[in-house]
Each structure stands twice: as C-alpha cells, then as structure tokens.
Scaffold this motif. Structure first.
Motif, PDB file in Angstrom:
ATOM      1  N   ASN A  23     -86.210  77.634   8.613  1.00 24.37           N
ATOM      2  CA  ASN A  23     -85.971  78.974   8.430  1.00 24.37           C
ATOM      3  C   ASN A  23     -84.573  79.246   9.155  1.00 24.37           C
ATOM      4  OD1 ASN A  23     -86.428  79.594  11.177  1.00 24.37           O
ATOM      5  ND2 ASN A  23     -87.401  81.687  10.545  1.00 24.37           N
ATOM      6  N   GLY A  24     -83.913  78.554   9.731  1.00 24.13           N
ATOM      7  CA  GLY A  24     -82.551  78.394  10.338  1.00 24.13           C
ATOM      8  C   GLY A  24     -82.353  79.287  11.509  1.00 24.13           C
ATOM      9  N   THR A  25     -83.599  79.237  12.227  1.00 33.10           N
ATOM     10  CA  THR A  25     -83.321  80.217  13.591  1.00 33.10           C
ATOM     11  C   THR A  25     -83.388  78.984  14.899  1.00 33.10           C
ATOM     12  OG1 THR A  25     -85.578  80.469  13.604  1.00 33.10           O
ATOM     13  CG2 THR A  25     -84.268  82.162  12.511  1.00 33.10           C
ATOM     14  N   ALA A  26     -83.104  79.489  15.956  1.00 31.53           N
ATOM     15  CA  ALA A  26     -83.028  78.655  17.078  1.00 31.53           C
ATOM     16  C   ALA A  26     -82.971  79.665  18.478  1.00 31.53           C
ATOM     17  CB  ALA A  26     -81.618  77.982  17.240  1.00 31.53           C
ATOM     18  N   VAL A  27     -83.800  78.992  19.698  1.00 30.52           N
ATOM     19  CA  VAL A  27     -83.764  79.540  20.796  1.00 30.52           C
ATOM     20  C   VAL A  27     -83.038  78.761  21.777  1.00 30.52           C
ATOM     21  CG1 VAL A  27     -86.119  78.502  21.197  1.00 30.52           C
ATOM     22  CG2 VAL A  27     -85.311  80.345  22.899  1.00 30.52           C
ATOM     23  N   VAL A  28     -82.251  79.186  22.553  1.00 27.17           N
ATOM     24  CA  VAL A  28     -81.685  78.422  23.556  1.00 27.17           C
ATOM     25  C   VAL A  28     -82.461  78.615  24.985  1.00 27.17           C
ATOM     26  CG1 VAL A  28     -79.449  78.286  24.935  1.00 27.17           C
ATOM     27  CG2 VAL A  28     -79.461  78.436  22.592  1.00 27.17           C
TER      28      VAL A  28
END
Length: 469
Positions: A23-28
C-alpha cells in the motif's frame, strides 16, 4: 516488506525505513535531523512516510522524529514507559509494552527493554503478507552485534548518581525475560555499530539474530548461568568515556528538538565580511583541514573540525550551542561540501552556520605552537594533557600526563591550570588538533606534541636503542 538501513559513519548510528510495498506506506525509526535521505528513499520506492518513532531518548545525536513529522505529516509514536522522570515533553502517541501499530500489512509491536535507559523500547516487526509471527527486532541501544547498550550514560552524561547499577540489572532482566524468549531466527537490527560510544565492544556487522547472540555474544554465558553479578561486573568494566555533549542531547531530545524546516543552501561569504566578523568576534571560523595543514598556519582563534566522517563528533567537542552564540563560517572547497558538513553538524544540534569560504587568504592567521617529543624532557609545562579515552591512557601514556578526553575537555576546564603552558597529545595528532584549537580559543597557552603519542613512543624506542648499543 522493505527494510532499509541508513547508516551514519560519523556517529556510528543506524536508522531504518520500513515500508509496506502493498500500500506504499512507511515508518522511519530513529531518524536523524537531516531528513532528505528518508524522503528520497521513500520516493524512490513509491512510498509515503506515515509514521515516525524512536527506540529511546538518545544521548549521542539529536533525533529527527519531530523534523520528519513536520515535513511529512506522519504520526509520531513515543515510549510512554520509564516512569514520570522519563516522559517526552512533546506530543505523540504513547506506546507501552505490547502496544502495536500497523503500516499496511506490517505490524510494529513495542517491547519495553529497559537498561540502557528506563524508557527504552525495542520493536518487533511482523510482515503480515508473509507470516503472522514477528521476524525482525529493531533493538535500538539494547542489543548490538556482539555487545549491549551501556547502562552508565545517565551517570556519565545526564547527571544521574549510581544509576548504572540498576540499569545493569534491568539489562540482565530485559535479556532474560524479553530477548532470549524470542525465536532464534528473529533478525536483530541495532541502532549503532562499531565506533559508537554507546557500548564498549560493538561489532561492525550491521545485523545479527537472536540465536547468534545467544550463542556467541560475551554476555551469553552469564545469562545461561543466571550470574547477574558477574554480568554486571563485566558490563560496567572498561566502558569508554562518554562525551560531555551527550547531556545536551538528552535534554533536547526529551523536550523535543527544534524543527528547522526547509534550510536555505549555505551562501559563499565575502572574505571582507568574514574578516570583519572575526575582528568583532561576531563569527567563529571552522578550519576544516587536516591537522598537518592547520599546523602550517590557520585562522586566528579558529576551531579545527576536520572535514570527513567525524564532523558531527568533533564539532560537538568544541561547539556548545547553548553558550557559543556566534554563527559559524566553514572552510570548504565548494557549496556541496559545505552543505554536507552542515548536515553533519545539525545531527548534534549545531544549526547556526552563516556560510562558507573557500580560502583563508585575506583572513588573520597564526601558526600553532608545536613541540617535538625529544624536546619534552627539557620543557617545563604547567600540565601535560592526554586527550585520548581513559582506556587508551591506561594502555600506555606519557609519564605524569593528565587524562581528560577530548569529548569532555571544554566542559571540565576547571581541572586545567589557569596559567602556564599546557602540552596536549592524542594518539597520532588529529584529535589533539581539534582539542587544542578549542583551548586556544578559550585563552589557554597550548603547545601540541608533534606526532602525539605515536611519535613520543618512537622517540623513546629510538633513545633506548641508542642507550643499549
């Protein structure tokens, strides 16, 4: 699932971008303040950063959590553990042991792993598209490759008193009750590598597994034998000097680092403007050349912060933004080099940089004082200062020298003589040039030992060889 490690060799610090490709999401996790690297990585992979978090209140660099959230609109997740003395002073969703949040098909679960700090979290990561069980642990400063996060930084840098002993006990319990209960196949991704002052024997391997650490890390036999006291004794023995700026990082990271926003590219300054600012003491010059060039002539009252991989580390030794209010002027070969150095400096909260020049021609100069090792016996300084770490000093040092590591030097000036010449040395001369420049700017009569301890040792060996022949 995507896991990308972003490693800063300057501070031996690792941050991570974890993304759901579905779904094209990310966490840093544990991001730094110069955030372009995360934005570019997300864009490259067609992802949007929707969450930012950190494992604990860091001591060795200034967190980029707030910076990233402000730039991307991402949700901030912070530890709520550790008790009232270890709560963050800025807004974010609080995580407690067992709490979870999701990024697409990816689940991130908080695991309270105190010891390095009371509020410390590790993060178990499950790739839901592949398994319903966690396969990865972002261990922060809890477990490193071959080592553990030191439990004494609160004493060394944050004003604590004997907190190291309770911290060491907490680390033992965190290993026994949290880490070693995980399956051996779980991959371990720590927040630091070799060279970090957050431990004493960190490996250079970027990742490990629970099983490998269980079998081969130095602490394994102590856990296997349930030898808590032996573990504590070994853990606390031989930890390196903690840099004095760590205390500032702790305070700012807890309160919430200032958000810089978009930074205007550094301008090249006119030499006349810089010369006037130096004369009026409204600018501070940063000579970024190697010590060998600095020794041939440098800008009067300048600070030596060599360009390269240690700009942030050395910059934090000699610049204290809380007391040093002058904007900095960098010596750089071009705008790109200057911008890169500024990126390193903001990682330790040194934001106030006015611009750069490409030459020292036209500026007031001086030549640093040097002394050869063969001259030291006939010289009568007020003090000889070894600016290496205490472990280096213990391994061998010039007789009667006083150990005061470069990372603590400018915060412990009361230990230095107010009058008379001070001879300084390190191992080969680079660190010495950094520290000596700061002492000179503070008004001390500093004489650098040419070639430092390596040269002195060679001179002693040569002299003994002549005497025995």
């Amino acid at each position: 699932m995507l896991i990308e490690r972003i490693y800063d060799e300057d501070l031996a610090q690792a941050s991570y971008l974890i993304g759901c490709q579905a779904n094209g999401t990310a966490v840093v996790v544990d991001g730094r303040r110069d955030i372009a690297v995360y934005q570019q990585l997300a864009e490259k992979n067609g992802m949007k950063i929707v969450a930012v978090t950190e494992t604990h209140i860091h001591a060795d660099y200034l967190s980029g959590t707030r910076e990233l959230a402000a730039a991307t609109g991402a949700t901030i997740y912070l530890s709520g553990e550790g008790g009232p003395d270890w709560q963050y002073g800025f807004d974010g969703k609080r995580l407690y042991h067992g709490d979870k949040f999701s990024i697409g098909n990816i689940t991130v679960q908080a695991v309270h792993t105190p010891g390095h700090t009371p509020e410390h979290l590790s993060f178990l990561v499950t790739d839901g598209a592949f398994s319903d069980q966690p396969g990865y642990l972002l261990s922060g400063d809890f477990v490193f490759s071959g080592d553990l996060g030191r439990p004494d930084l609160l004493d060394e840098a944050a004003g604590g008193v004997d907190t190291r002993f309770e911290g060491a006990k907490q680390l033992f319990a965190s290993l026994r009750d949290k880490f070693l209960t995980l399956p051996d196949y779980v991959q371990v991704h720590p927040a630091h590598g070799a060279g970090s002052a957050c431990g004493k024997a960190l490996g250079a391997i970027p990742s490990s597994t629970v099983g490998y650490e269980r079998l081969f890390a130095w602490w394994g036999p102590y856990l296997a034998a349930n030898d808590e006291q032996g573990f504590i004794n070994e853990l606390l023995d031989g930890q390196p000097d903690a840099h004095a700026y760590f205390g500032r990082m702790k305070r700012e990271n807890r309160e919430g680092p200032a958000i810089m926003g978009d930074r205007t590219p550094l301008p090249e300054l006119a030499i006349g403007t810089v010369a006037a600012g130096l004369a009026e003491d409204t600018l501070t010059f940063i000579d970024t050349r190697h010590s060998s060039e600095v020794h041939e002539g440098s800008v009067a009252r300048s600070l030596n912060v060599p360009a390269g991989k240690s700009v942030a580390s050395y910059g934090a030794w000699v610049v204290n933004p809380g007391t040093d209010k002058n904007p900095l002027v960098l010596l750089a070969q071009d705008q790109k080099t200057a911008q890169d150095m500024w990126d390193h400096l903001v990682r330790v909260g040194i934001d106030n940089v006015a611009g750069y020049v490409t030459s020292i021609e036209g500026l007031p100069t001086f030549t640093p004082k040097l002394i050869e090792p063969r001259e030291l016996d006939e010289f009568d300084p007020a003090m000889v200062v070894d600016i290496r770490n205490k472990t280096e000093h213990t391994a061998g040092h010039i007789p009667n020298s006083y150990q005061l590591s470069g990372g603590r030097l400018m915060w412990r000036l009361d230990e230095l003589p107010a009058e008379g010449a001070i001879v300084t040395y390190c191992q080969s001369g680079v660190r010495n040039s950094v520290a000596a420049s700061a002492l000179r700017r503070a008004g001390y009569d500093v004489v650098e030992l040419d070639g430092s301890y390596v040269a002195w040792t060679a001179w002693q060996q040569a002299r003994q060889s002549v005497s025995s022949s």
